[in-house]
Design a protein around this motif. Structure first.
Motif, short mmCIF file in Angstrom:
data_model
loop_
_atom_site.label_atom_id
_atom_site.label_comp_id
_atom_site.label_asym_id
_atom_site.label_seq_id
_atom_site.Cartn_x
_atom_site.Cartn_y
_atom_site.Cartn_z
N THR A 403 16.68 49.63 -43.29
CA THR A 403 15.24 49.32 -43.34
C THR A 403 14.98 48.20 -44.34
OG1 THR A 403 14.78 51.62 -42.83
CG2 THR A 403 12.94 50.33 -43.67
N ILE A 404 15.60 48.30 -45.51
CA ILE A 404 15.34 47.27 -46.52
C ILE A 404 15.86 45.91 -46.03
CG2 ILE A 404 15.88 46.50 -48.87
CD1 ILE A 404 15.69 49.44 -49.72
N LYS A 405 17.06 45.94 -45.48
CA LYS A 405 17.66 44.70 -45.01
C LYS A 405 16.75 44.00 -43.99
CE LYS A 405 22.37 43.99 -43.35
NZ LYS A 405 23.31 44.97 -42.98
N HIS A 406 16.25 44.77 -43.04
CA HIS A 406 15.48 44.16 -41.95
C HIS A 406 13.99 44.01 -42.24
CE1 HIS A 406 19.00 44.08 -39.52
NE2 HIS A 406 19.18 45.38 -39.68
N ARG A 407 13.50 44.73 -43.22
CA ARG A 407 12.03 44.78 -43.37
C ARG A 407 11.48 44.19 -44.66
NH1 ARG A 407 8.58 44.80 -40.25
NH2 ARG A 407 7.24 46.48 -40.95
N TRP A 408 12.31 44.03 -45.69
CA TRP A 408 11.71 43.68 -46.99
C TRP A 408 10.92 42.39 -46.92
CZ3 TRP A 408 11.94 39.40 -50.02
CH2 TRP A 408 13.01 38.53 -49.86
N TYR A 409 11.51 41.40 -46.27
CA TYR A 409 10.89 40.08 -46.25
C TYR A 409 9.58 40.11 -45.46
CZ TYR A 409 10.11 35.21 -45.05
OH TYR A 409 9.52 33.99 -44.86
N GLU A 410 9.67 40.75 -44.29
CA GLU A 410 8.49 40.81 -43.43
C GLU A 410 7.33 41.54 -44.12
OE1 GLU A 410 8.27 42.48 -39.05
OE2 GLU A 410 10.22 41.64 -39.58
N ILE A 411 7.66 42.64 -44.77
CA ILE A 411 6.60 43.41 -45.44
C ILE A 411 6.04 42.61 -46.61
CG2 ILE A 411 6.17 45.49 -46.84
CD1 ILE A 411 8.01 47.00 -44.91
N ALA A 412 6.93 41.98 -47.35
CA ALA A 412 6.46 41.19 -48.49
C ALA A 412 5.51 40.08 -48.02
CB ALA A 412 7.65 40.60 -49.25
N ARG A 413 5.89 39.40 -46.97
CA ARG A 413 5.04 38.32 -46.46
C ARG A 413 3.72 38.87 -45.92
NH1 ARG A 413 4.22 34.16 -47.46
NH2 ARG A 413 4.39 32.83 -45.64
N ARG A 414 3.83 40.00 -45.19
CA ARG A 414 2.62 40.61 -44.63
C ARG A 414 1.63 40.99 -45.74
NH1 ARG A 414 3.78 46.32 -42.50
NH2 ARG A 414 3.14 46.87 -44.61
N GLU A 415 2.18 41.43 -46.90
CA GLU A 415 1.31 41.85 -48.00
C GLU A 415 0.95 40.69 -48.92
OE1 GLU A 415 -0.06 44.67 -47.84
OE2 GLU A 415 1.24 45.53 -46.29
N GLY A 416 1.25 39.47 -48.47
CA GLY A 416 0.75 38.30 -49.17
C GLY A 416 1.66 37.74 -50.26
N VAL A 417 2.92 38.18 -50.31
CA VAL A 417 3.86 37.58 -51.27
C VAL A 417 4.21 36.20 -50.70
CG1 VAL A 417 6.12 37.80 -52.39
CG2 VAL A 417 4.77 39.85 -51.90
N THR A 418 4.15 35.17 -51.53
CA THR A 418 4.37 33.82 -51.01
C THR A 418 5.84 33.61 -50.66
OG1 THR A 418 4.85 32.93 -53.20
CG2 THR A 418 2.54 32.83 -52.47
N GLU A 419 6.09 32.59 -49.85
CA GLU A 419 7.45 32.22 -49.48
C GLU A 419 8.29 31.97 -50.75
OE1 GLU A 419 8.18 31.97 -46.03
OE2 GLU A 419 10.19 31.97 -46.91
N GLN A 420 7.66 31.25 -51.67
CA GLN A 420 8.35 30.90 -52.92
C GLN A 420 8.72 32.15 -53.73
OE1 GLN A 420 5.88 28.66 -55.54
NE2 GLN A 420 7.43 27.07 -55.81
#
Ligand SMILES: Nc1ncnc2c1ncn2[C@@H]1O[C@H](COP(=O)(O)OP(=O)(O)O)[C@@H](O)[C@H]1O
Ligand SMILES: [Mg+2]
Length: 442
Positions: A403-420
């Motif tokens: 779950t972490i491998k596949h989802r961390w980035y997507e969830i972070a972006r969805r919750e407004g964490v910037t690309e940087q």
């Protein structure tokens, strides 16, 4: 003393601290289902000839006579007429220390008392009504009326400005008087932890508002919010949270799980940190009891749902290992009792740490036979103590890892964490040492 008037509390603190003579106080508790304090015990703190601080606690006779009396700490301070003593944590029983502020709240109290060296008793007495858990402290045998007014979410912009001034140890913004800061900041800083925070209220109840620091390396509040969401997706029971943006800056609002709003006021859950459950000291040099394995044992003793909670703790340990949350120290785990029964609290303060080492990362607590090593084989080594069969434990690890491998980035972006910011924190997730030496056996 009417503590609903913050000015009154401050005044009495200044008297106490300038005399430096407060050596005893009353301990109040809000009983299950109630919203007002009752007086439960008397606490005394003395220093012996060798300079060792000794705490003593005795429950009041009339409190013990109540048929709805509850203990402050069922393991260390069971309901009894004996005098309890401790020298741990500078003489402050863990249950009381858990209701006292840490670095951030202490700093504010010191600032307002104009002193840097305050006694533990001062910190206890000075913190206002919104502290964690169901306890209160005061010099009067009669407990104070509950506070009626709290900072509101709409006050956050001003609170943020004050917090910045305190972080930088600066003068306060133009037009703001010290007294104003006392009123608004003190009412909200009795929570523990090192990061800037205040407690605020809205129509849904109480929130811990965690603020970004101007010198943070990334947007901590958004990242922490994303980790709470990611944790939930990994099957963890995490605290509810949301982000609010005030004056262009993000604030993380974490719903307080130790308060329940009712028509009459707030019910309070008793709360004990893992540090208290482990009977451990709070400095890293003295950390032999800092252990998930020992904590699982303690949890099994105190919890009304031992199996579910021990397994949840195992999941949190795995999650922390896989997001490199190396700040998972014993104050970042707690148990709560909303009624009579104790359970593991929702997870909170989940922060990824993008460390450099790819082979070896240590959590703050021992996870297995190889100590604090955040490694799958190590986590599995004591899984039975978490009431898990080996295959169940392996499946939990595999699922969380995936779950972490596949989802961390997507969830972070969805919750407004910037690309940087995602790039900045990316090294925290699924580091390669987690699976080192484990492939052949698993
Ligand atoms: N949602 C919550 N409900 C009740 N108490 C909380 C909640 N979140 C945190 N706390 C309490 O406040 C303390 C500080 O919060 P934490 O998120 O750990 O801040 P920090 O990042 O400064 O360590 C915790 O140790 C815990 O006692
Ligand atoms: Mg914390």
């Amino acid at each position: 003393m009417v503590e609903s008037d913050p000015g009154h509390v401050i005044e009495s603190c200044l008297i106490m601290t300038s005399n430096n003579n407060a050596t005893e106080c009353y301990v109040y508790v809000t009983l299950p289902g109630e919203t007002d304090f009752v007086t439960a015990a008397k606490f005394q703190l003395t220093i012996d000839r060798r300079g060792i601080s000794i705490g003593r606690l005795i429950y009041g006779r009339s409190y013990l006579a109540r048929d709805n009396a509850v203990s402050i700490d069922p393991i260390e301070l069971g309901l009894s007429d004996k005098t309890y003593t401790t020298t741990r944590l500078n003489g402050i029983f863990g249950a009381l220390r858990d209701a006292s502020p840490d670095c951030w709240g202490r700093r504010i109290i010191e600032k307002h008392c104009g002193k840097t060296e305050l006694g533990e008793m001062d910190y206890l007495l000075f913190s206002p009504d919104d502290r964690a858990g169901a306890l209160g402290f005061g010099l009067n045998q009669e407990p104070p009326a509950p506070l009626q007014q709290f900072n509101q979410t709409m006050d956050l912009e001003r609170l943020q400005e004050f917090a910045d001034a305190i972080i930088h140890d600066e003068n306060l913004p133009e037009g703001i008087e010290v007294e104003q800061v006392q009123d608004v900041m003190l009412a909200g800083t009795s929570m523990g932890g090192a990061r800037p925070k205040v407690v605020v209220e809205d129509e849904d109840g109480f929130w811990v508002a965690k603020l970004n620091r101007p010198d943070d390396k990334w947007n901590y509040t958004r990242v922490e919010h994303a980790m709470l969401k990611l944790g939930r997706e990994c099957g963890l029971h995490t605290a509810a949270s949301k982000i609010t943006t005030i004056g262009g800056r993000d604030v993380l609002l974490v719903k307080r799980f130790d308060r329940e709003k009712t028509d009459k006021g707030y019910r309070r859950a008793r709360m004990l940190s893992a540090l208290t459950l482990l009977r451990a000291e709070d400095n890293a040099e003295n950390r032999e009891k800092w252990s998930y394995v020992l904590l699982a044992e303690e949890l099994r003793r105190i919890s009304s749902q031992p199996k579910a909670d021990a397994q949840e703790l195992f999941r949190r340990m795995c999650f922390n290992a896989l997001i490199s949350n190396t700040d998972d120290h014993p104050r970042n785990h707690a148990v709560i009792a909303i009624g009579l029964d104790w359970i593991l609290s929702p997870a909170y303060d989940l922060t990824p740490t993008p460390l450099i080492s790819e082979e070896h990362r240590d959590l703050a607590l021992v996870c297995g036979d190889m100590g604090r090593y955040a490694n799958a084989k190590n986590l599995l080594s004591q899984s039975a103590r978490f009431l898990l069969e080996l295959n169940e434990a392996k499946k939990i690890i595999d699922d969380i890892e995936e779950t972490i491998k596949h989802r961390w980035y997507e969830i972070a972006r969805r919750e407004g964490v910037t690309e940087q910011d995602c790039t900045r924190i990316s090294k925290a997730f699924n580091y390669s040492g987690f699976r080192l030496n484990t492939h052949t056996e698993n």
